[in-house]
Design a protein around this motif. Structure first.
Motif, PDB file in Angstrom:
ATOM      1  N   THR A 202     -24.095 -28.302   2.266  1.00  0.00           N
ATOM      2  CA  THR A 202     -23.918 -28.319   3.713  1.00  0.00           C
ATOM      3  C   THR A 202     -25.262 -28.467   4.409  1.00  0.00           C
ATOM      4  OG1 THR A 202     -22.772 -27.205   5.537  1.00  0.00           O
ATOM      5  CG2 THR A 202     -24.084 -25.818   4.056  1.00  0.00           C
ATOM      6  N   ILE A 203     -25.257 -28.376   5.749  1.00  0.00           N
ATOM      7  CA  ILE A 203     -26.455 -28.546   6.559  1.00  0.00           C
ATOM      8  C   ILE A 203     -26.584 -27.357   7.514  1.00  0.00           C
ATOM      9  CG2 ILE A 203     -27.730 -30.089   8.102  1.00  0.00           C
ATOM     10  CD1 ILE A 203     -25.913 -32.353   7.198  1.00  0.00           C
ATOM     11  N   ALA A 215     -25.266 -22.155  10.652  1.00  0.00           N
ATOM     12  CA  ALA A 215     -24.462 -23.207  10.039  1.00  0.00           C
ATOM     13  C   ALA A 215     -24.118 -24.287  11.052  1.00  0.00           C
ATOM     14  CB  ALA A 215     -23.185 -22.613   9.457  1.00  0.00           C
ATOM     15  N   ILE A 216     -24.006 -25.512  10.578  1.00  0.00           N
ATOM     16  CA  ILE A 216     -23.468 -26.617  11.369  1.00  0.00           C
ATOM     17  C   ILE A 216     -22.057 -26.866  10.846  1.00  0.00           C
ATOM     18  CG2 ILE A 216     -23.688 -29.048  11.991  1.00  0.00           C
ATOM     19  CD1 ILE A 216     -26.676 -28.832  11.609  1.00  0.00           C
ATOM     20  N   SER A 217     -21.058 -26.484  11.612  1.00  0.00           N
ATOM     21  CA  SER A 217     -19.682 -26.617  11.150  1.00  0.00           C
ATOM     22  C   SER A 217     -19.294 -28.089  11.033  1.00  0.00           C
ATOM     23  CB  SER A 217     -18.727 -25.901  12.111  1.00  0.00           C
ATOM     24  OG  SER A 217     -18.745 -26.516  13.392  1.00  0.00           O
ATOM     25  N   GLY A 218     -18.499 -28.396  10.026  1.00  0.00           N
ATOM     26  CA  GLY A 218     -18.051 -29.768   9.819  1.00  0.00           C
ATOM     27  C   GLY A 218     -19.025 -30.617   9.043  1.00  0.00           C
ATOM     28  N   SER A 250     -23.084 -32.337  17.627  1.00  0.00           N
ATOM     29  CA  SER A 250     -22.896 -31.886  19.007  1.00  0.00           C
ATOM     30  C   SER A 250     -24.251 -31.651  19.663  1.00  0.00           C
ATOM     31  CB  SER A 250     -22.074 -30.594  19.036  1.00  0.00           C
ATOM     32  OG  SER A 250     -22.755 -29.555  18.339  1.00  0.00           O
ATOM     33  N   GLY A 251     -24.271 -31.585  20.988  1.00  0.00           N
ATOM     34  CA  GLY A 251     -25.517 -31.417  21.719  1.00  0.00           C
ATOM     35  C   GLY A 251     -26.281 -30.169  21.344  1.00  0.00           C
ATOM     36  N   SER A 255     -22.143 -28.201  15.538  1.00  0.00           N
ATOM     37  CA  SER A 255     -21.018 -28.802  14.831  1.00  0.00           C
ATOM     38  C   SER A 255     -21.271 -30.283  14.573  1.00  0.00           C
ATOM     39  CB  SER A 255     -19.716 -28.633  15.624  1.00  0.00           C
ATOM     40  OG  SER A 255     -19.800 -29.320  16.867  1.00  0.00           O
ATOM     41  N   ALA A 256     -20.538 -30.816  13.612  1.00  0.00           N
ATOM     42  CA  ALA A 256     -20.691 -32.217  13.233  1.00  0.00           C
ATOM     43  C   ALA A 256     -19.329 -32.838  12.978  1.00  0.00           C
ATOM     44  CB  ALA A 256     -21.563 -32.335  11.985  1.00  0.00           C
TER      45      ALA A 256
END
Length: 306
Positions: A202-203, A215-218, A250-251, A255-256
């Motif tokens: 993940t990222i 976390a960056i969701s997605g 997202s800004g 999220s991604a």
């Protein structure tokens, strides 16, 4: 008759110009072989269509042209060096190279290839310096073994300072695989670092001041390796998946969303990616042949980024 000849002349000139333009543009090379490379891993774009790529276990740096496919060995590195992630700082004439399994990082003169500095960030095998990004007047290196980021300040044209260590906390500090923190990018203003975590697939975001991560969701991607961020678009190389996934962030970078997945028949364990206009260039590491790899040739693969 004079008008007719004049019109004909103009038409011929325009036709010739169009033909010359078409010839000059030409097709882009699909693959560019790195001459004499014994391995490959990192790539970065320079001015115009220039790219720089590294011999992972040999430490050498190649310089080439994504439009013409011309390429040459630019830096013949001292024995014992590695070259994983690469980053170009044209403003200050610097080329930064992550030193992989040596635990080191290197800085070269971008124009001449002359060595400027080297750093011993960690002690192998407890340190793998995997990738590097430039943000807010400094180069940031990832360590895939321990949750550390190393900051090298850029102090002027052709100059760098002493490094400091940032300890990452939160989910990005998780030690879950042989390779953990890997690719790195940054927000446009440099206030947030973005790190790929191979072990967690993940990222994450990382605060460059405190080391706190989120976390960056997605953005869950198996085999994630190098990443590239531009505007709201992020490209993530998935090495053993033989693909590059484009995400829209997202800004607030929380999220991604997956935009598309890029595959190509020429991919053979790509690890990092660079961009020039509407083109992406990925390096084939060919780790499917062994580790270190044993392929006869290593190449850059160009694909459409539109």
């Amino acid at each position: 008759m004079r008008r007719l000849l004049g019109a004909l002349s103009i038409s011929l000139i325009l036709a010739a110009a169009t033909t010359v333009g078409a010839v000059a543009a030409g097709p882009f090379p699909h693959t560019i072989v790195l001459p004499g490379a014994t391995s490959a891993e990192g790539i970065a774009s320079g001015s115009g269509s220039t790219f720089y790529a590294g011999d992972a276990f040999g430490g050498d740096i190649f310089r080439g042209d994504l439009r013409t496919g011309a390429v040459e060995r630019f830096i013949d590195a001292p024995a014992g060096r590695n070259a994983l992630g690469i980053r170009v700082d044209e403003e200050h004439g610097l080329l930064f190279v992550a030193g992989g399994f040596t635990g080191q990082g290197y800085v070269y003169n971008l124009w001449t290839g002359a060595p400027i500095a080297s750093y011993q960030f960690g002690t192998p095998p407890g340190s793998i310096i995997n990738d590097v990004i430039i943000a807010r007047g400094a180069a940031w290196f990832t360590d895939s073994v321990v949750p550390h980021l190393y900051r090298v300040p850029i102090t002027g044209v052709g100059n760098v300072g002493a490094f400091s260590t940032l300890t990452v906390t939160g989910p990005a500090a998780h030690i879950s695989g042989a390779f953990n923190l890997n690719g790195i990018a940054a927000s446009p203003d440099g206030s947030t670092l973005i790190v790929a975590h191979s072990g967690d697939a993940t990222i994450y975001t990382v605060d460059p001041t405190t080391g706190a991560s989120g976390a960056i969701s997605g953005a869950d991607l198996p085999n994630i390796d190098g990443i590239l961020f531009n505007g709201s678009r992020l490209w993530a190389v998935q090495n053993f998946s033989n693909q590059i996934t484009e995400l829209r962030l997202s800004g607030d970078l929380s999220s991604a969303t997956v935009v598309r997945v890029i595959t190509d028949s020429a991919f053979e364990i790509p690890t990092t990616v660079a961009r020039w206009g509407n083109r992406l260039a990925a390096v084939n590491a060919k780790f499917d042949t062994g580790f270190p790899p044993t392929a006869a040739t290593y190449e850059v693969v160009e694909v459409d980024a539109r």
